[in-house]
Design an enzyme around this catalytic site. Sequence first.
Site, short mmCIF file in Angstrom:
data_model
loop_
_atom_site.label_atom_id
_atom_site.label_comp_id
_atom_site.label_asym_id
_atom_site.label_seq_id
_atom_site.Cartn_x
_atom_site.Cartn_y
_atom_site.Cartn_z
N GLY A 175 32.16 -16.29 -2.70
CA GLY A 175 31.76 -17.69 -2.65
C GLY A 175 32.92 -18.64 -2.94
CE1 TYR A 213 21.50 -24.00 -6.34
CE2 TYR A 213 21.76 -26.23 -7.19
CZ TYR A 213 22.26 -24.96 -7.00
OH TYR A 213 23.50 -24.63 -7.49
N1 LIG Z 1 28.61 -25.63 -4.91
C1 LIG Z 1 28.29 -26.53 -5.83
O1 LIG Z 1 28.49 -27.73 -5.64
C2 LIG Z 1 27.70 -26.08 -7.15
C3 LIG Z 1 27.33 -27.05 -8.09
C4 LIG Z 1 26.79 -26.64 -9.30
C5 LIG Z 1 26.62 -25.29 -9.57
N2 LIG Z 1 26.97 -24.37 -8.64
C6 LIG Z 1 26.77 -22.94 -8.95
O2 LIG Z 1 28.04 -22.33 -9.03
C7 LIG Z 1 27.94 -20.98 -8.55
C8 LIG Z 1 28.98 -20.75 -7.46
O3 LIG Z 1 28.67 -21.62 -6.37
P1 LIG Z 1 29.46 -21.54 -4.99
O4 LIG Z 1 29.51 -22.91 -4.43
O5 LIG Z 1 30.72 -20.75 -5.17
O6 LIG Z 1 28.44 -20.69 -4.10
P2 LIG Z 1 28.63 -20.19 -2.59
O7 LIG Z 1 29.95 -20.60 -2.05
O8 LIG Z 1 27.40 -20.56 -1.84
O9 LIG Z 1 28.68 -18.60 -2.75
C9 LIG Z 1 27.52 -17.92 -3.08
C10 LIG Z 1 27.87 -16.49 -3.39
O10 LIG Z 1 26.64 -15.81 -3.71
C11 LIG Z 1 26.51 -14.67 -2.89
N3 LIG Z 1 25.09 -14.46 -2.64
C12 LIG Z 1 24.23 -15.27 -1.98
N4 LIG Z 1 22.99 -14.73 -1.99
C13 LIG Z 1 23.08 -13.56 -2.68
C14 LIG Z 1 22.16 -12.55 -3.03
N5 LIG Z 1 20.87 -12.61 -2.66
N6 LIG Z 1 22.60 -11.48 -3.72
C15 LIG Z 1 23.91 -11.38 -4.07
N7 LIG Z 1 24.84 -12.30 -3.78
C16 LIG Z 1 24.42 -13.38 -3.09
C17 LIG Z 1 27.29 -14.98 -1.63
O11 LIG Z 1 27.65 -13.75 -1.00
P3 LIG Z 1 28.01 -13.73 0.59
O12 LIG Z 1 29.27 -14.53 0.74
O13 LIG Z 1 28.21 -12.30 0.86
O14 LIG Z 1 26.84 -14.35 1.29
C18 LIG Z 1 28.49 -15.73 -2.24
O15 LIG Z 1 29.43 -14.80 -2.76
C19 LIG Z 1 26.49 -20.79 -8.10
O16 LIG Z 1 25.76 -20.21 -9.15
C20 LIG Z 1 26.00 -22.21 -7.87
O17 LIG Z 1 24.61 -22.31 -8.04
C21 LIG Z 1 27.51 -24.73 -7.43
#
Ligand SMILES: NC(=O)c1ccc[n+]([C@@H]2O[C@H](COP(=O)([O-])OP(=O)(O)OC[C@H]3O[C@@H](n4cnc5c(N)ncnc54)[C@H](OP(=O)(O)O)[C@@H]3O)[C@@H](O)[C@H]2O)c1
Length: 287
Positions: free
Chosen positions: A10, A123
Amino acid sequence: MRVTLFGASGLLGRELVPVLAGTELTALSLEDADLRDAGRIREVVSQSQPDLIILAAAYTDVDGCESNRDLALSVNCEGAVHVALAARQGGARLMFLSTDYVFDGSKGAPYETGDPRNPISVYGESKARAEARLLEILPEVCIVRTSWLFGHGGKCFPATILNLAARLEIRVVNDQRGSPTYTRDLARTLAELCRKQARGIVHVTNAGNCTWYEFAKEIVAHAGLAAEVKPVATAEFPRPARRPAYSVLSPASLHAYGIQMPDWKDALARYLAEVRIPGKSLENTGT
Ligand SMILES: NC(=O)c1ccc[n+]([C@@H]2O[C@H](COP(=O)([O-])OP(=O)(O)OC[C@H]3O[C@@H](n4cnc5c(N)ncnc54)[C@H](OP(=O)(O)O)[C@@H]3O)[C@@H](O)[C@H]2O)c1
Protein backbone atom coordinates in the site's frame (compact mmCIF):
# COMPACT_ATOMS: atom_id res chain seq x y z
CA MET A 1 13.73 -8.05 15.98
CA ARG A 2 11.18 -9.83 13.78
CA VAL A 3 8.43 -7.68 12.24
CA THR A 4 5.40 -8.81 10.22
CA LEU A 5 3.86 -6.07 8.08
CA PHE A 6 0.35 -6.39 6.63
CA GLY A 7 -0.33 -3.93 3.79
CA ALA A 8 3.26 -3.84 2.50
CA SER A 9 2.10 -3.01 -1.06
CA GLY A 10 0.00 0.00 0.00
CA LEU A 11 0.85 3.70 -0.06
CA LEU A 12 2.15 3.60 3.51
CA GLY A 13 3.46 0.03 3.38
CA ARG A 14 5.84 0.87 0.52
CA GLU A 15 7.52 3.48 2.75
CA LEU A 16 7.53 1.20 5.78
CA VAL A 17 9.45 -1.58 4.00
CA PRO A 18 12.72 0.41 3.62
CA VAL A 19 12.37 1.92 7.09
CA LEU A 20 12.14 -1.60 8.55
CA ALA A 21 15.10 -2.89 6.54
CA GLY A 22 17.19 -3.43 9.67
CA THR A 23 14.67 -5.92 11.05
CA GLU A 24 13.85 -9.47 10.08
CA LEU A 25 10.84 -8.39 8.02
CA THR A 26 7.93 -10.41 6.65
CA ALA A 27 6.14 -8.07 4.23
CA LEU A 28 2.65 -9.18 3.19
CA SER A 29 0.01 -7.97 0.74
CA LEU A 30 -3.51 -9.18 -0.01
CA GLU A 31 -2.31 -12.04 -2.23
CA ASP A 32 -0.12 -13.37 0.60
CA ALA A 33 -2.78 -13.25 3.30
CA ASP A 34 -6.35 -11.97 3.21
CA LEU A 35 -7.28 -10.37 6.54
CA ARG A 36 -10.71 -11.98 6.27
CA ASP A 37 -9.18 -15.47 6.45
CA ALA A 38 -8.60 -16.09 10.16
CA GLY A 39 -6.83 -19.40 9.54
CA ARG A 40 -4.40 -17.89 7.05
CA ILE A 41 -3.66 -14.98 9.39
CA ARG A 42 -2.90 -17.40 12.26
CA GLU A 43 -0.70 -19.38 9.89
CA VAL A 44 1.41 -16.44 8.62
CA VAL A 45 1.84 -15.08 12.14
CA SER A 46 2.88 -18.43 13.57
CA GLN A 47 5.29 -18.97 10.65
CA SER A 48 6.90 -15.52 10.90
CA GLN A 49 6.98 -15.48 14.75
CA PRO A 50 7.05 -11.69 14.97
CA ASP A 51 7.98 -9.60 17.98
CA LEU A 52 5.91 -6.87 16.39
CA ILE A 53 3.04 -6.80 13.87
CA ILE A 54 2.21 -3.61 11.95
CA LEU A 55 -1.29 -3.68 10.47
CA ALA A 56 -1.32 -1.13 7.63
CA ALA A 57 -3.65 -3.22 5.40
CA ALA A 58 -7.22 -2.05 5.00
CA TYR A 59 -10.06 -1.56 2.57
CA THR A 60 -9.42 2.17 2.12
CA ASP A 61 -11.91 3.16 -0.61
CA VAL A 62 -13.99 5.52 1.54
CA ASP A 63 -16.79 5.87 -1.03
CA GLY A 64 -16.64 2.18 -1.97
CA CYS A 65 -17.18 1.26 1.69
CA GLU A 66 -20.63 2.89 1.58
CA SER A 67 -21.91 0.42 -1.01
CA ASN A 68 -19.81 -2.50 0.32
CA ARG A 69 -20.53 -2.31 4.03
CA ASP A 70 -20.05 -6.04 4.67
CA LEU A 71 -16.68 -5.99 2.94
CA ALA A 72 -15.60 -2.87 4.86
CA LEU A 73 -16.50 -4.39 8.21
CA SER A 74 -15.07 -7.81 7.42
CA VAL A 75 -11.69 -6.43 6.27
CA ASN A 76 -11.25 -3.39 8.50
CA CYS A 77 -12.84 -4.68 11.70
CA GLU A 78 -13.04 -8.50 11.65
CA GLY A 79 -9.73 -8.68 9.77
CA ALA A 80 -8.07 -6.52 12.42
CA VAL A 81 -9.54 -8.78 15.10
CA HIS A 82 -8.01 -11.82 13.37
CA VAL A 83 -4.61 -10.15 13.47
CA ALA A 84 -5.01 -9.11 17.12
CA LEU A 85 -5.97 -12.64 18.16
CA ALA A 86 -2.97 -14.06 16.30
CA ALA A 87 -0.73 -11.43 17.92
CA ARG A 88 -2.03 -12.34 21.37
CA GLN A 89 -1.54 -16.04 20.70
CA GLY A 90 2.02 -15.50 19.49
CA GLY A 91 2.95 -12.95 22.15
CA ALA A 92 3.60 -10.21 19.57
CA ARG A 93 3.05 -6.49 20.00
CA LEU A 94 0.62 -4.87 17.54
CA MET A 95 0.53 -1.47 15.87
CA PHE A 96 -2.76 -0.72 14.08
CA LEU A 97 -3.34 2.10 11.59
CA SER A 98 -6.56 4.03 12.06
CA THR A 99 -8.02 7.27 10.78
CA ASP A 100 -9.30 10.77 11.56
CA TYR A 101 -12.61 9.58 10.04
CA VAL A 102 -13.53 7.93 13.37
CA PHE A 103 -14.65 11.47 14.33
CA ASP A 104 -17.72 13.33 13.08
CA GLY A 105 -15.88 16.63 12.53
CA SER A 106 -18.16 18.77 14.67
CA LYS A 107 -15.62 19.63 17.40
CA GLY A 108 -14.05 22.55 15.54
CA ALA A 109 -10.77 22.16 17.50
CA PRO A 110 -8.02 19.53 17.25
CA TYR A 111 -9.23 16.09 18.32
CA GLU A 112 -7.53 14.57 21.35
CA THR A 113 -7.04 10.81 21.57
CA GLY A 114 -9.72 10.44 24.25
CA ASP A 115 -12.44 12.33 22.38
CA PRO A 116 -15.47 10.13 21.68
CA ARG A 117 -15.59 8.38 18.33
CA ASN A 118 -18.62 9.19 16.23
CA PRO A 119 -18.00 8.15 12.62
CA ILE A 120 -20.24 9.45 9.85
CA SER A 121 -19.14 6.99 7.15
CA VAL A 122 -18.98 3.20 6.87
CA TYR A 123 -15.19 3.38 6.52
CA GLY A 124 -14.97 5.44 9.73
CA GLU A 125 -17.34 3.06 11.48
CA SER A 126 -15.29 0.01 10.44
CA LYS A 127 -12.14 1.59 11.89
CA ALA A 128 -13.87 2.87 15.04
CA ARG A 129 -15.23 -0.61 15.74
CA ALA A 130 -11.82 -2.14 15.13
CA GLU A 131 -10.19 0.26 17.58
CA ALA A 132 -12.63 -0.70 20.34
CA ARG A 133 -12.26 -4.45 19.69
CA LEU A 134 -8.47 -4.28 19.56
CA LEU A 135 -8.24 -2.41 22.86
CA GLU A 136 -10.29 -5.21 24.45
CA ILE A 137 -8.26 -8.05 22.93
CA LEU A 138 -4.82 -6.52 23.36
CA PRO A 139 -4.79 -3.70 25.92
CA GLU A 140 -1.14 -3.04 25.00
CA VAL A 141 -2.00 -2.36 21.34
CA CYS A 142 -0.71 0.86 19.75
CA ILE A 143 -3.40 2.51 17.62
CA VAL A 144 -2.02 5.22 15.33
CA ARG A 145 -4.61 7.54 13.85
CA THR A 146 -3.45 9.43 10.80
CA SER A 147 -5.05 11.46 8.00
CA TRP A 148 -4.99 12.58 4.37
CA LEU A 149 -2.05 10.40 3.29
CA PHE A 150 0.03 11.27 0.24
CA GLY A 151 3.11 9.54 -1.07
CA HIS A 152 4.73 7.58 -3.85
CA GLY A 153 3.47 4.48 -5.64
CA GLY A 154 -0.30 4.86 -5.40
CA LYS A 155 -3.28 7.14 -5.74
CA CYS A 156 -3.12 10.30 -3.64
CA PHE A 157 -4.40 13.88 -3.74
CA PRO A 158 -1.24 15.66 -4.99
CA ALA A 159 -0.86 13.10 -7.79
CA THR A 160 -4.49 13.68 -8.79
CA ILE A 161 -4.01 17.45 -8.85
CA LEU A 162 -0.83 17.11 -10.95
CA ASN A 163 -2.77 14.94 -13.39
CA LEU A 164 -5.34 17.75 -13.77
CA ALA A 165 -2.61 20.31 -14.40
CA ALA A 166 -3.51 20.79 -18.05
CA ARG A 167 -6.91 22.16 -17.06
CA LEU A 168 -7.40 25.90 -16.85
CA GLU A 169 -9.48 25.56 -13.72
CA ILE A 170 -9.55 23.00 -10.88
CA ARG A 171 -12.48 23.13 -8.46
CA VAL A 172 -11.73 21.83 -4.95
CA VAL A 173 -13.77 21.70 -1.75
CA ASN A 174 -12.95 24.36 0.81
CA ASP A 175 -15.09 23.25 3.74
CA GLN A 176 -13.24 20.14 4.92
CA ARG A 177 -10.17 20.79 7.07
CA GLY A 178 -7.52 18.26 8.05
CA SER A 179 -3.80 17.56 8.11
CA PRO A 180 -2.07 16.17 5.01
CA THR A 181 0.49 13.53 5.92
CA TYR A 182 3.47 12.34 3.88
CA THR A 183 3.81 8.56 4.08
CA ARG A 184 7.62 8.91 4.31
CA ASP A 185 7.38 11.05 7.46
CA LEU A 186 4.68 8.78 8.87
CA ALA A 187 6.72 5.62 8.24
CA ARG A 188 9.77 7.03 10.05
CA THR A 189 7.64 8.10 12.99
CA LEU A 190 5.90 4.73 13.20
CA ALA A 191 9.31 3.05 13.42
CA GLU A 192 10.31 5.44 16.20
CA LEU A 193 7.08 4.75 18.09
CA CYS A 194 7.79 1.02 17.74
CA ARG A 195 11.29 1.52 19.15
CA LYS A 196 9.76 3.43 22.06
CA GLN A 197 7.23 0.61 22.55
CA ALA A 198 4.34 3.08 22.31
CA ARG A 199 0.93 1.87 23.44
CA GLY A 200 -2.59 3.26 23.46
CA ILE A 201 -3.86 5.74 20.90
CA VAL A 202 -1.37 8.11 19.24
CA HIS A 203 -2.21 10.79 16.66
CA VAL A 204 0.41 11.09 13.88
CA THR A 205 0.00 13.61 11.07
CA ASN A 206 2.21 16.26 9.54
CA ALA A 207 2.00 19.50 11.50
CA GLY A 208 -0.41 22.27 10.51
CA ASN A 209 -3.69 21.91 8.67
CA CYS A 210 -5.57 23.12 5.61
CA THR A 211 -8.66 22.55 3.50
CA TRP A 212 -8.46 20.44 0.34
CA TYR A 213 -8.67 23.73 -1.61
CA GLU A 214 -5.69 25.18 0.29
CA PHE A 215 -3.83 21.90 -0.23
CA ALA A 216 -4.49 22.06 -4.00
CA LYS A 217 -3.41 25.74 -4.14
CA GLU A 218 -0.11 24.85 -2.49
CA ILE A 219 0.46 21.94 -4.90
CA VAL A 220 -0.24 24.09 -7.96
CA ALA A 221 1.88 27.01 -6.70
CA HIS A 222 4.81 24.85 -5.67
CA ALA A 223 4.73 22.88 -8.91
CA GLY A 224 4.56 26.14 -10.89
CA LEU A 225 1.39 25.13 -12.78
CA ALA A 226 -0.84 27.60 -14.57
CA ALA A 227 -4.21 26.10 -13.54
CA GLU A 228 -6.47 28.27 -11.40
CA VAL A 229 -7.78 26.58 -8.25
CA LYS A 230 -11.34 27.56 -7.32
CA PRO A 231 -12.93 26.91 -3.90
CA VAL A 232 -16.27 25.10 -3.86
CA ALA A 233 -18.57 23.70 -1.17
CA THR A 234 -18.85 19.98 -0.42
CA ALA A 235 -22.54 20.25 -1.31
CA GLU A 236 -21.53 21.01 -4.90
CA PHE A 237 -19.57 17.74 -5.09
CA PRO A 238 -21.89 15.06 -3.70
CA ARG A 239 -20.00 11.86 -2.87
CA PRO A 240 -21.36 8.55 -1.49
CA ALA A 241 -19.54 8.91 1.86
CA ARG A 242 -19.82 11.88 4.19
CA ARG A 243 -16.50 13.33 5.37
CA PRO A 244 -15.88 15.23 8.60
CA ALA A 245 -15.81 19.00 8.10
CA TYR A 246 -12.94 19.28 10.58
CA SER A 247 -10.69 16.35 11.43
CA VAL A 248 -7.45 17.89 12.63
CA LEU A 249 -5.77 15.54 15.13
CA SER A 250 -4.00 17.04 18.14
CA PRO A 251 -0.28 16.11 18.23
CA ALA A 252 -0.16 16.05 22.07
CA SER A 253 -0.08 12.23 22.20
CA LEU A 254 2.89 12.19 19.79
CA HIS A 255 4.73 14.99 21.59
CA ALA A 256 4.42 12.92 24.78
CA TYR A 257 6.92 10.52 23.13
CA GLY A 258 9.26 13.43 22.36
CA ILE A 259 8.49 13.25 18.62
CA GLN A 260 7.63 16.20 16.34
CA MET A 261 6.38 15.87 12.76
CA PRO A 262 7.44 18.35 10.03
CA ASP A 263 4.90 20.84 8.68
CA TRP A 264 2.74 19.56 5.82
CA LYS A 265 4.03 22.26 3.42
CA ASP A 266 7.61 21.14 4.03
CA ALA A 267 6.52 17.52 3.50
CA LEU A 268 4.73 18.43 0.27
CA ALA A 269 7.82 20.24 -1.06
CA ARG A 270 9.95 17.13 -0.42
CA TYR A 271 7.32 14.92 -2.10
CA LEU A 272 7.08 17.19 -5.16
CA ALA A 273 10.87 17.25 -5.49
CA GLU A 274 10.69 13.52 -6.27
CA VAL A 275 7.76 13.40 -8.70
CA ARG A 276 7.53 14.30 -12.36
CA ILE A 277 5.59 17.53 -12.78
CA PRO A 278 3.62 17.47 -16.06
CA GLY A 279 5.13 19.86 -18.62
CA LYS A 280 7.99 20.83 -16.33
CA SER A 281 10.79 18.84 -17.89
CA LEU A 282 9.91 20.34 -21.27
CA GLU A 283 9.99 23.88 -19.88
CA ASN A 284 13.23 23.25 -18.02
CA THR A 285 15.05 21.91 -21.03
CA GLY A 286 13.59 24.55 -23.33
CA THR A 287 12.35 21.87 -25.75
N1 LIG B 1 -4.89 6.84 2.67
C1 LIG B 1 -5.28 7.69 3.62
O1 LIG B 1 -5.51 8.87 3.35
C2 LIG B 1 -5.44 7.22 5.05
C3 LIG B 1 -5.89 8.12 6.01
C4 LIG B 1 -6.02 7.68 7.33
C5 LIG B 1 -5.70 6.38 7.67
N2 LIG B 1 -5.29 5.51 6.71
C6 LIG B 1 -4.98 4.13 7.09
O2 LIG B 1 -3.60 3.92 6.91
C7 LIG B 1 -3.37 2.57 6.50
C8 LIG B 1 -2.55 2.54 5.22
O3 LIG B 1 -3.32 3.18 4.19
P1 LIG B 1 -2.84 3.21 2.68
O4 LIG B 1 -3.33 4.47 2.08
O5 LIG B 1 -1.39 2.84 2.61
O6 LIG B 1 -3.71 2.01 2.06
P2 LIG B 1 -3.69 1.45 0.56
O7 LIG B 1 -2.69 2.18 -0.26
O8 LIG B 1 -5.10 1.38 0.09
O9 LIG B 1 -3.12 -0.03 0.75
C9 LIG B 1 -3.93 -0.99 1.35
C10 LIG B 1 -3.10 -2.22 1.62
O10 LIG B 1 -3.97 -3.19 2.22
C11 LIG B 1 -3.91 -4.40 1.49
N3 LIG B 1 -5.21 -5.03 1.56
C12 LIG B 1 -6.40 -4.57 1.09
N4 LIG B 1 -7.39 -5.44 1.38
C13 LIG B 1 -6.80 -6.47 2.07
C14 LIG B 1 -7.28 -7.66 2.64
N5 LIG B 1 -8.57 -8.02 2.56
N6 LIG B 1 -6.40 -8.49 3.24
C15 LIG B 1 -5.08 -8.17 3.30
N7 LIG B 1 -4.56 -7.05 2.79
C16 LIG B 1 -5.42 -6.21 2.17
C17 LIG B 1 -3.53 -3.99 0.07
O11 LIG B 1 -2.94 -5.11 -0.59
P3 LIG B 1 -2.93 -5.17 -2.21
O12 LIG B 1 -2.03 -4.06 -2.66
O13 LIG B 1 -2.36 -6.51 -2.48
O14 LIG B 1 -4.34 -4.99 -2.66
C18 LIG B 1 -2.52 -2.87 0.38
O15 LIG B 1 -1.26 -3.43 0.71
C19 LIG B 1 -4.74 1.92 6.39
O16 LIG B 1 -5.04 1.25 7.60
C20 LIG B 1 -5.68 3.10 6.24
O17 LIG B 1 -6.97 2.81 6.70
C21 LIG B 1 -5.14 5.90 5.40
